[in-house]
Motif scaffolding. Structure first.
Motif, mmCIF file in Angstrom:
data_model
loop_
_atom_site.group_PDB
_atom_site.id
_atom_site.type_symbol
_atom_site.label_atom_id
_atom_site.label_comp_id
_atom_site.label_asym_id
_atom_site.label_seq_id
_atom_site.Cartn_x
_atom_site.Cartn_y
_atom_site.Cartn_z
ATOM 1 N N LEU A 10 36.392 41.348 47.023
ATOM 2 C CA LEU A 10 36.320 42.678 46.454
ATOM 3 C C LEU A 10 34.952 42.693 45.638
ATOM 4 O O LEU A 10 34.421 44.249 45.197
ATOM 5 C CB LEU A 10 37.508 43.204 45.337
ATOM 6 C CG LEU A 10 37.107 44.550 44.783
ATOM 7 C CD1 LEU A 10 37.638 45.802 45.689
ATOM 8 C CD2 LEU A 10 38.135 44.699 43.699
ATOM 9 N N GLY A 11 34.282 41.792 45.415
ATOM 10 C CA GLY A 11 33.128 41.642 44.441
ATOM 11 C C GLY A 11 33.353 41.527 43.110
ATOM 12 O O GLY A 11 32.496 41.701 42.120
ATOM 13 N N ALA A 12 34.694 41.098 42.586
ATOM 14 C CA ALA A 12 35.126 41.065 41.468
ATOM 15 C C ALA A 12 35.289 39.633 40.922
ATOM 16 O O ALA A 12 35.812 38.728 41.776
ATOM 17 C CB ALA A 12 36.427 41.583 41.326
ATOM 18 N N PRO A 13 34.859 39.218 39.662
ATOM 19 C CA PRO A 13 35.493 37.992 39.137
ATOM 20 C C PRO A 13 36.634 37.923 38.711
ATOM 21 O O PRO A 13 37.207 38.965 38.642
ATOM 22 C CB PRO A 13 34.575 37.836 37.904
ATOM 23 C CG PRO A 13 34.405 39.290 37.305
ATOM 24 C CD PRO A 13 34.181 40.166 38.696
ATOM 25 N N CYS A 14 37.067 36.731 38.822
ATOM 26 C CA CYS A 14 38.815 36.515 38.665
ATOM 27 C C CYS A 14 39.247 35.498 37.517
ATOM 28 O O CYS A 14 38.452 34.414 37.513
ATOM 29 C CB CYS A 14 39.340 35.902 39.970
ATOM 30 S SG CYS A 14 41.140 36.058 39.711
ATOM 31 N N VAL A 15 39.878 36.027 36.609
ATOM 32 C CA VAL A 15 40.285 34.932 35.448
ATOM 33 C C VAL A 15 41.441 34.576 36.060
ATOM 34 O O VAL A 15 42.506 35.263 36.491
ATOM 35 C CB VAL A 15 40.400 35.791 34.066
ATOM 36 C CG1 VAL A 15 41.160 34.973 33.135
ATOM 37 C CG2 VAL A 15 39.248 36.417 33.688
ATOM 38 N N ALA A 16 41.980 33.261 36.125
ATOM 39 C CA ALA A 16 43.348 32.753 36.350
ATOM 40 C C ALA A 16 43.803 31.936 35.272
ATOM 41 O O ALA A 16 43.317 31.535 34.382
ATOM 42 C CB ALA A 16 42.988 31.586 37.162
ATOM 43 N N ILE A 17 45.131 32.234 35.349
ATOM 44 C CA ILE A 17 46.212 31.412 34.459
ATOM 45 C C ILE A 17 47.084 30.664 35.247
ATOM 46 O O ILE A 17 47.304 30.511 36.608
ATOM 47 C CB ILE A 17 47.003 32.621 33.774
ATOM 48 C CG1 ILE A 17 47.718 33.516 34.582
ATOM 49 C CG2 ILE A 17 46.090 33.223 32.622
ATOM 50 C CD1 ILE A 17 48.579 34.353 33.722
#
Length: 238
Positions: free
Chosen positions: A182-189
């Motif tokens: 999507l062109g989006a950064p992802c924060v992961a838990i």
């Protein structure tokens, strides 16, 4: 970098639901495991768990092969739904879920739930969380033909929320790849059971132990992050 050169601020946070806001990853793994067994397919539980996070339209083929998908795919998905329905009463919100959603809205973000779960399961999660009045949009499996790691469900959620660009919050490598496409950064838990190293290698811009930790994250910086190029890679499924 000057203010004029800085990338535009992402105005939306797209939240995965299962394994991210509600503690359901292992319930889904058990439901899929039972569904496979009911059709005479005995897969190790750890392999089933490693595929949780991709959509059900892809999971059967990824774990059992294209022939099984063609022959039994719909029956297995029906079995998974029936088995998860028996377990959903044991699912609960993850600590900090409602507080984080509230905090993000107070920071000025649009917040949308980008779920590819079944509508009845997403509705139940929303009821558990008590955040219906805080979110700008909610998606389910009926909103996109292709599931994660394709970006389709995220795009629908972003469009429904009325946002321009997003930060994604998820719990699996599939969320990271979907976000990057999507062109989006992802924060992961880590609540999906993936390790810190593999989430970082997949391209997460931040890895946290859980949602409570993210209450104190630098969301101003995250709102201007970009996904690394490698983040769009297809996540491996053992």
């Amino acid at each position: 970098m000057t203010t004029a050169d800085a990338p535009p601020r992402h105005d939306t946070v797209l939240l995965d639901v299962d394994g991210t806001l509600v503690d359901s990853t292992y319930h889904h793994a058990l439901a899929w495991h039972r569904a496979f067994r009911s059709q005479g397919i005995d897969l190790p539980m750890w392999r089933v768990h490693r595929a949780i996070g991709m959509g059900g339209d892809r999971l059967v083929g990824a774990l059992a092969g294209d022939e099984v998908e063609e022959r039994l795919g719909d029956a297995l998905r029906d079995g998974w739904v029936a088995e998860y329905d028996r377990l959903i009463g044991e699912v609960s919100p993850l600590p900090g879920a409602a507080d984080l959603v509230r905090s993000l809205t107070e920071r000025g973000f649009l917040v949308a739930l980008a779920s590819s779960g079944k509508p009845q399961h997403t509705d139940k999660a929303l009821e558990m969380l008590g955040i219906a009045d805080l979110v700008a949009a909610v998606t389910t499996s009926e909103d996109a033909e292709t599931s994660k790691p394709a970006p389709d469900i995220l795009q629908v959620a972003l469009d429904k929320a009325g946002g321009h660009s997003a930060v994604v919050l998820g719990d699996s490598t599939f969320d990271i790849a979907s976000a990057a496409r999507l062109g989006a950064p992802c924060v992961a838990i880590r609540t999906g059971g993936f390790g810190v190293d593999e989430l970082e290698r997949a391209g997460a811009v931040l890895v946290a132990d859980g949602l409570v930790e993210l209450l104190h994250a630098d969301w101003d910086a995250l709102a201007q992050a970009s996904p690394p190029e490698r983040a769009s890679d297809e996540p491996p499924v053992p």
